[in-house]
Scaffold this active site. Structure first.
Site, short mmCIF file in Angstrom:
data_model
loop_
_atom_site.label_atom_id
_atom_site.label_comp_id
_atom_site.label_asym_id
_atom_site.label_seq_id
_atom_site.Cartn_x
_atom_site.Cartn_y
_atom_site.Cartn_z
N HIS A 14 0.86 -1.19 0.00
CA HIS A 14 0.00 0.00 0.00
C HIS A 14 0.88 1.23 0.00
O HIS A 14 2.11 1.14 0.08
CB HIS A 14 -0.96 0.00 1.20
CG HIS A 14 -0.36 0.44 2.50
ND1 HIS A 14 -1.08 1.07 3.50
CD2 HIS A 14 0.91 0.37 2.97
CE1 HIS A 14 -0.30 1.33 4.52
NE2 HIS A 14 0.91 0.92 4.24
N CYS A 23 5.59 6.89 4.52
CA CYS A 23 4.46 6.05 4.11
C CYS A 23 3.82 6.49 2.81
O CYS A 23 2.90 5.84 2.32
CB CYS A 23 3.44 5.97 5.24
SG CYS A 23 4.18 5.25 6.70
N HIS A 27 5.10 0.53 -0.38
CA HIS A 27 5.74 -0.41 0.56
C HIS A 27 4.70 -1.45 0.97
O HIS A 27 3.54 -1.37 0.58
CB HIS A 27 6.31 0.32 1.79
CG HIS A 27 5.29 0.95 2.66
ND1 HIS A 27 4.66 2.13 2.35
CD2 HIS A 27 4.74 0.54 3.84
CE1 HIS A 27 3.79 2.44 3.29
NE2 HIS A 27 3.81 1.48 4.21
N HIS A 29 3.39 -4.65 4.05
CA HIS A 29 3.37 -5.13 5.44
C HIS A 29 2.95 -6.59 5.45
O HIS A 29 2.24 -7.05 4.55
CB HIS A 29 2.35 -4.37 6.28
CG HIS A 29 2.65 -2.92 6.38
ND1 HIS A 29 3.65 -2.40 7.17
CD2 HIS A 29 2.09 -1.84 5.77
CE1 HIS A 29 3.68 -1.10 7.07
NE2 HIS A 29 2.75 -0.73 6.21
N HIS A 73 -0.94 -10.71 -1.00
CA HIS A 73 -0.06 -10.40 -2.13
C HIS A 73 -0.71 -9.50 -3.17
O HIS A 73 -0.33 -9.50 -4.34
CB HIS A 73 0.51 -11.67 -2.77
CG HIS A 73 1.59 -12.28 -1.93
ND1 HIS A 73 1.34 -13.06 -0.83
CD2 HIS A 73 2.94 -12.16 -1.99
CE1 HIS A 73 2.47 -13.41 -0.27
NE2 HIS A 73 3.46 -12.87 -0.93
N GLU A 137 -0.84 -3.62 11.39
CA GLU A 137 -0.07 -3.27 10.19
C GLU A 137 1.41 -3.56 10.40
O GLU A 137 2.12 -3.97 9.48
CB GLU A 137 -0.28 -1.78 9.90
CG GLU A 137 0.25 -1.33 8.59
CD GLU A 137 -0.22 0.06 8.27
OE1 GLU A 137 -1.03 0.20 7.34
OE2 GLU A 137 0.18 0.99 8.98
N1 LIG Z 1 -2.77 6.34 12.28
C1 LIG Z 1 -1.97 5.79 11.32
N2 LIG Z 1 -0.70 6.21 11.23
C2 LIG Z 1 0.11 5.63 10.31
C3 LIG Z 1 -0.36 4.61 9.46
C4 LIG Z 1 -1.73 4.23 9.56
O1 LIG Z 1 -2.21 3.35 8.82
N3 LIG Z 1 -2.49 4.83 10.51
N4 LIG Z 1 0.49 3.98 8.61
C5 LIG Z 1 1.76 4.28 8.55
C6 LIG Z 1 2.70 3.47 7.69
O2 LIG Z 1 2.02 2.97 6.57
C7 LIG Z 1 3.31 2.26 8.44
O3 LIG Z 1 2.40 1.23 8.45
C8 LIG Z 1 3.72 2.47 9.84
O4 LIG Z 1 5.03 2.82 9.81
P1 LIG Z 1 5.83 3.08 11.13
O5 LIG Z 1 5.24 4.20 11.88
O6 LIG Z 1 7.21 3.21 10.66
O7 LIG Z 1 5.58 1.74 11.97
P2 LIG Z 1 6.66 0.75 12.58
O8 LIG Z 1 5.98 -0.24 13.46
O9 LIG Z 1 7.46 0.17 11.47
O10 LIG Z 1 7.50 1.75 13.43
P3 LIG Z 1 8.67 1.49 14.45
O11 LIG Z 1 9.17 2.86 14.74
O12 LIG Z 1 9.65 0.61 13.74
O13 LIG Z 1 8.05 0.84 15.64
C9 LIG Z 1 2.32 5.41 9.32
N5 LIG Z 1 1.38 6.02 10.21
ZN LIG Z 2 2.36 1.08 5.64
#
Ligand SMILES: Nc1nc2c(c(=O)[nH]1)N=C([C@H](O)[C@H](O)COP(=O)(O)OP(=O)(O)OP(=O)(O)O)CN2
Ligand SMILES: [Zn+2]
Length: 148
Positions: A14, A23, A27, A29, A73, A137
């Site tokens: 997505h 984001c 990328h 998940h 996928h 996610e």
């Molecule tokens: N409220 C939301 N915030 C974010 C979403 C979402 O769907 N709802 N999505 C994203 C990104 O797509 C991603 O999924 C999240 O990335 P990230 O914040 O880096 O999450 P991680 O668990 O990988 O972070 P760490 O810092 O490694 O724990 C962003 N925000």
């Molecule tokens: Zn994401």
């Protein structure tokens, strides 16, 4: 309240087109979906489901049929994300799922709940229904919806 929960996982791509940071990039998940059902326990001697709200294997089969195998996928894309839609449509036989909202985990959880609430219905006369859905996610980020 007595509930059962079945966890399934799938991989999907997505992007969040308006996102201020990473984001906005394409990328993916490994999503974790938790489906929580409620209803009376089946009381029917000799029936395979006796003593269960619903057989976990049937929960899995229905969730796969109606949601998980559809999204696994795939690249899940917002219907107004024209640049990505144009790109994906240029790829022969690409598995693309177009949704009417930005594919944040909040919105994907709502779409999933809407689909699965029509699947997990009162099929045994026990009041079976989808009570809660959790979509992870990442291991650290998730959305939950509980039936009102
Ligand atoms: N409220 C939301 N915030 C974010 C979403 C979402 O769907 N709802 N999505 C994203 C990104 O797509 C991603 O999924 C999240 O990335 P990230 O914040 O880096 O999450 P991680 O668990 O990988 O972070 P760490 O810092 O490694 O724990 C962003 N925000
Ligand atoms: Zn994401």
């Amino acid at each position: 309240m007595l509930t059962i929960t079945r966890k399934l996982e799938f991989d999907a791509g997505h992007r969040i087109p308006d996102h201020k940071s990473q984001c906005r990039n394409l990328h993916g998940h490994r999503y974790t979906l938790e489906i929580t059902l409620t209803g009376e326990v089946i009381d029917a001697d000799g029936n395979s489901d006796n003593g269960m709200i619903m057989d976990f294997s049937d929960v899995k089969a229905l969730a796969k049929q109606h949601l998980v195998d559809v999204w696994d996928h795939a690249f899940i894309v917002y219907e107004k994300d024209d640049k990505v839609l144009d790109f994906l449509s240029s790829l022969p036989d690409h598995k693309t799922v177009v949704i009417d909202r930005i594919p944040t985990v909040e919105n994907l959880a709502q779409v999933a709940f809407t689909i699965l609430k029509t699947v997990f219905i009162d099929r045994f006369g026990t009041g079976l229904r989808l009570h809660k859905l959790v979509l992870h996610e990442t291991p650290n980020c998730w959305a939950e919806i509980t039936d009102a």
